[in-house]
Design an enzyme around this catalytic site. Sequence first.
Site: not given
Ligand code: GLP
Length: 248
Positions: A67, A136, A138, A143
């Site tokens: 993404d 959440n 995702h 989402e």
């Molecule tokens: C963002 C990314 C996800 C990731 C999530 C959690 O939303 N798009 O790919 O898994 O954050 O991030 P973190 O690993 O910093 O908790």
Amino acid sequence: MLVIKKETYDEMSVEGAKIVAALIRKKPNAVIGFATGSTPLGLYKELIRLHKEEGLDFSKITTFNLDEYVGLRPEHPESYHYFMWNNLFKHVNADPRHIHIPMGMADDIDRFCEWYEEQIEEYGGIDLQILGIGANGHIAFNEPGSSLGSRTRIKTLTEETRKDNARFFNNNMDEVPKYAITMGIGTIMDAWELLLLASGSGKADAIKMTVEGPITAMVPATIVQMHQIATIIVDREAGAKLTGIYTG
Ligand code: GLP
């Protein structure tokens, strides 16, 4: 679905890196899906170590990132382009021509998303997709409520996700992008193998639902239960609410 509970973040990261490294050694031209966020940083650090100390060769791999924020230039320090370059690609010998990250500045985003899907297909599909998980539930930027069959497209970020990520934007909500381009859940599920990592107590509920809850679009990561070759690695805190018995 194989669930591996490790004690610490570092152990989780090394275990994840073993899976990635084994694939690269077995198939030097593997197509690997990379993820951003703080969770895979330890895994990337270990891959860099394996490259520098054990000669793990990235020169033939192809990469597709999950993404990117809409509206951030690749040079923006919070763009996922910048993240991947600084935390992995510049430290290993990956060929820039084979690196794919969604283009948040694309003029025609819909057309770009179609092209991204076509590119994944052209390279023969993703062999291994690395995933983090949002609080959440995702995955990538799919989402809650995202179609479980969705493909690469533009998505509106939830307030929760924007707040979670505000720390990277001087805690200023006005600076946090509102939209992202993300691989769809269907795109992710098409990968031959999935590797999802989760660390810390903030992920404990999401992991409980993902591993032991019913499959629902309201917790997108639960779809991983339907994948044929999926590994979930958690540290002690992220796995704290699991009640089943899992590998150590
Ligand atoms: C963002 C990314 C996800 C990731 C999530 C959690 O939303 N798009 O790919 O898994 O954050 O991030 P973190 O690993 O910093 O908790």
